[in-house]
Design a protein around this motif. Structure first.
Motif, mmCIF file in Angstrom:
data_model
loop_
_atom_site.group_PDB
_atom_site.id
_atom_site.type_symbol
_atom_site.label_atom_id
_atom_site.label_comp_id
_atom_site.label_asym_id
_atom_site.label_seq_id
_atom_site.Cartn_x
_atom_site.Cartn_y
_atom_site.Cartn_z
ATOM 1 N N ILE A 224 0.767 -1.231 -0.070
ATOM 2 C CA ILE A 224 -0.101 -0.046 -0.120
ATOM 3 C C ILE A 224 0.892 1.369 0.043
ATOM 4 O O ILE A 224 0.631 2.203 -0.687
ATOM 5 C CB ILE A 224 -1.048 0.208 1.346
ATOM 6 C CG1 ILE A 224 -1.955 -1.380 1.057
ATOM 7 C CG2 ILE A 224 -1.746 1.653 1.291
ATOM 8 C CD1 ILE A 224 -2.716 -1.461 2.266
ATOM 9 N N ARG B 266 1.087 4.158 -3.046
ATOM 10 C CA ARG B 266 0.834 5.358 -2.604
ATOM 11 C C ARG B 266 2.007 6.500 -3.043
ATOM 12 O O ARG B 266 1.917 7.403 -3.263
ATOM 13 C CB ARG B 266 0.744 5.400 -0.896
ATOM 14 C CG ARG B 266 0.530 7.013 -0.521
ATOM 15 C CD ARG B 266 0.377 6.884 0.910
ATOM 16 N NE ARG B 266 -0.124 8.252 1.554
ATOM 17 C CZ ARG B 266 -0.480 8.580 2.712
ATOM 18 N NH1 ARG B 266 -0.675 7.548 3.516
ATOM 19 N NH2 ARG B 266 -0.504 9.746 3.289
ATOM 20 N N HIS C 88 -4.108 6.329 -6.518
ATOM 21 C CA HIS C 88 -3.954 5.559 -5.138
ATOM 22 C C HIS C 88 -5.093 5.094 -4.648
ATOM 23 O O HIS C 88 -5.667 4.317 -4.182
ATOM 24 C CB HIS C 88 -3.125 6.586 -4.276
ATOM 25 C CG HIS C 88 -3.019 5.950 -2.841
ATOM 26 N ND1 HIS C 88 -2.345 4.650 -2.804
ATOM 27 C CD2 HIS C 88 -3.238 6.421 -1.619
ATOM 28 C CE1 HIS C 88 -2.396 4.386 -1.404
ATOM 29 N NE2 HIS C 88 -3.051 5.521 -0.928
ATOM 30 N N LEU D 88 -6.798 1.687 -3.797
ATOM 31 C CA LEU D 88 -7.552 1.338 -2.421
ATOM 32 C C LEU D 88 -8.972 0.597 -2.487
ATOM 33 O O LEU D 88 -9.032 -0.284 -1.844
ATOM 34 C CB LEU D 88 -7.504 2.444 -1.538
ATOM 35 C CG LEU D 88 -5.989 2.936 -1.172
ATOM 36 C CD1 LEU D 88 -6.373 4.295 -0.087
ATOM 37 C CD2 LEU D 88 -5.457 1.665 -0.245
ATOM 38 N N PHE E 176 -8.273 -2.842 -3.701
ATOM 39 C CA PHE E 176 -7.833 -3.393 -2.869
ATOM 40 C C PHE E 176 -8.580 -3.839 -1.573
ATOM 41 O O PHE E 176 -8.581 -5.124 -1.258
ATOM 42 C CB PHE E 176 -6.508 -2.500 -2.374
ATOM 43 C CG PHE E 176 -5.648 -3.508 -1.321
ATOM 44 C CD1 PHE E 176 -4.470 -4.202 -1.870
ATOM 45 C CD2 PHE E 176 -5.859 -3.475 0.005
ATOM 46 C CE1 PHE E 176 -3.928 -4.927 -1.105
ATOM 47 C CE2 PHE E 176 -4.862 -4.121 1.056
ATOM 48 C CZ PHE E 176 -3.870 -5.026 0.352
ATOM 49 N N VAL F 122 -3.311 -3.214 6.581
ATOM 50 C CA VAL F 122 -4.200 -2.430 5.697
ATOM 51 C C VAL F 122 -4.486 -0.975 6.510
ATOM 52 O O VAL F 122 -4.263 0.019 6.099
ATOM 53 C CB VAL F 122 -5.467 -3.103 5.529
ATOM 54 C CG1 VAL F 122 -6.408 -2.334 4.725
ATOM 55 C CG2 VAL F 122 -5.136 -4.321 4.651
ATOM 56 N N GLY G 180 -1.120 0.982 6.617
ATOM 57 C CA GLY G 180 -0.968 1.369 5.261
ATOM 58 C C GLY G 180 -1.618 2.496 4.786
ATOM 59 O O GLY G 180 -0.856 3.508 4.092
ATOM 60 N N ILE G 181 -2.663 2.543 5.016
ATOM 61 C CA ILE G 181 -3.935 3.561 4.505
ATOM 62 C C ILE G 181 -3.517 4.773 5.207
ATOM 63 O O ILE G 181 -3.461 5.997 4.741
ATOM 64 C CB ILE G 181 -5.324 3.314 4.900
ATOM 65 C CG1 ILE G 181 -5.705 2.150 3.845
ATOM 66 C CG2 ILE G 181 -6.105 4.577 4.585
ATOM 67 C CD1 ILE G 181 -7.131 1.535 4.115
#
Length: 326
Positions: free
Chosen positions: A266, A270, A278, A282, A285, A314, A317-318
């Motif tokens: 991720i 990004r 990106h 997402l 994903f 996750v 990463g976000i």
């Protein structure tokens, strides 16, 4: 050209332990007191002893190497610098300490990153430097890497060049799980070179400031390769540089590996895409990959800890959280 051999030493606990093995064991090996067994070579004490120069992290970061004159007097095959970090900084951070020390103090033309679970062919480094010197635009050189033992075989390819899709973060190894053949005997340019065996020109490391500590482990080699290519450098695979890698045939399915592979994928997407791309990644994903992972971890593997690590990855990463995360 001079080549300095840099390894990433993982620290667990006090500074007298490296990768769970006492420093004294490394010294005993260098003194010729520990015999190494391998199917690829016959052990000999002729290349011992190796003089070990210990440098702590603070001195390494502050460009202090008080015994440099003594080090330079020795044959390159008879010396080793052991940098003792205070903590585990991962593959990226651990190598960066060594890379910076090398560039600041030793002034090499190249820096070699080499995994410590490998056995190399005697000419693997010579072949890498030959290709590196042949073209000023070649910035990163990689080897042909076999599985050390693939169901009794030693000619099964693990890496013969690599590709990565920056839109999805999906990467792959050319030739993985394939018996070596003529298709992998050509020098070729690829998207990325694995950090398992990666020869880097000094100018690239100076321009890119080494590996990105954000990743900690996983994707730092892909990221460095992509950044080098954006500067106009080539990432080249050469078949005459050969080594064998001691990794599991089925890969590592630990919570840590699930976490870093997921989170860093991720972060990688990004970093290398526009905002809208990106966001589209997402959406895909979270709606597709996450459902697949839920089914795989809960119903097939029946391992909630792996799914828990995936969910944390996750989320981090976000949020853009890098570094050591699990």
């Amino acid at each position: 050209s001079r080549v300095e051999h840099i390894k990433d030493f993982k620290i667990e606990g006090d500074e007298d332990t490296i990768m769970g093995l006492p420093i004294k064991k490394i010294k005993e090996y260098c003194e010729g007191k520990i015999q190494v067994n391998s199917t690829f070579f016959k052990y000999s004490k002729e290349n011992k002893s190796i003089k070990v120069f210990e440098v702590n992290e603070d001195k390494a970061r502050n460009k202090k190497f008080l015994k440099k004159d003594d080090y330079e007097k020795l044959n390159p095959n008879k010396r080793m610098i052991l940098i003792k970090n205070k903590d585990n900084y991962g593959f990226a951070g651990g190598n960066n300490v060594g890379i910076k020390f090398s560039l600041d103090v030793l002034n090499p033309d190249y820096v070699l990153l080499l995994n410590n679970d490998t056995v190399v062919d005697k000419d693997f480094l010579i072949e890498m430097v030959k290709v590196g010197e042949s073209d000023e635009k070649i910035g990163i050189v990689g080897s042909k890497i076999y599985y050390y033992d693939y169901n009794g075989r030693s000619d099964v390819v693990w890496f013969a060049g690599g590709g990565i899709n920056t839109k999805t973060g999906y990467g792959w190894h050319e030739g993985d799980h394939t018996i070596d053949n003529r298709a992998y005997n050509k020098i070729k340019e690829f998207d990325f070179i694995t950090g398992c065996s990666m020869l880097l020109k000094k100018e690239i490391l100076e321009k890119l400031k080494g590996l990105d500590d954000l990743y900690f482990a996983c994707y730092e080699d892909s990221d460095l390769s992509i950044r080098a290519k954006k500067l106009g450098y080539k990432c080249v695979y050469i078949p005459k540089s050969i080594l064998w890698h001691k990794l599991g045939v089925s890969g590592n399915g630990s919570p840590a590996s699930v976490y870093y592979q997921t989170r860093n994928r991720i972060l990688f997407v990004r970093k290398h895409n526009a905002f809208i791309d990106h966001i589209l990644f997402l959406i895909w994903f979270l709606s597709y990959d996450s459902v697949k992972k839920f089914i795989y971890f809960i119903f097939l593997k029946k391992n909630f800890q792996l799914f828990k690590a995936y969910c944390k990855a996750v989320f981090d990463g976000i949020k853009g959280r890098g570094g050591k995360g699990i």
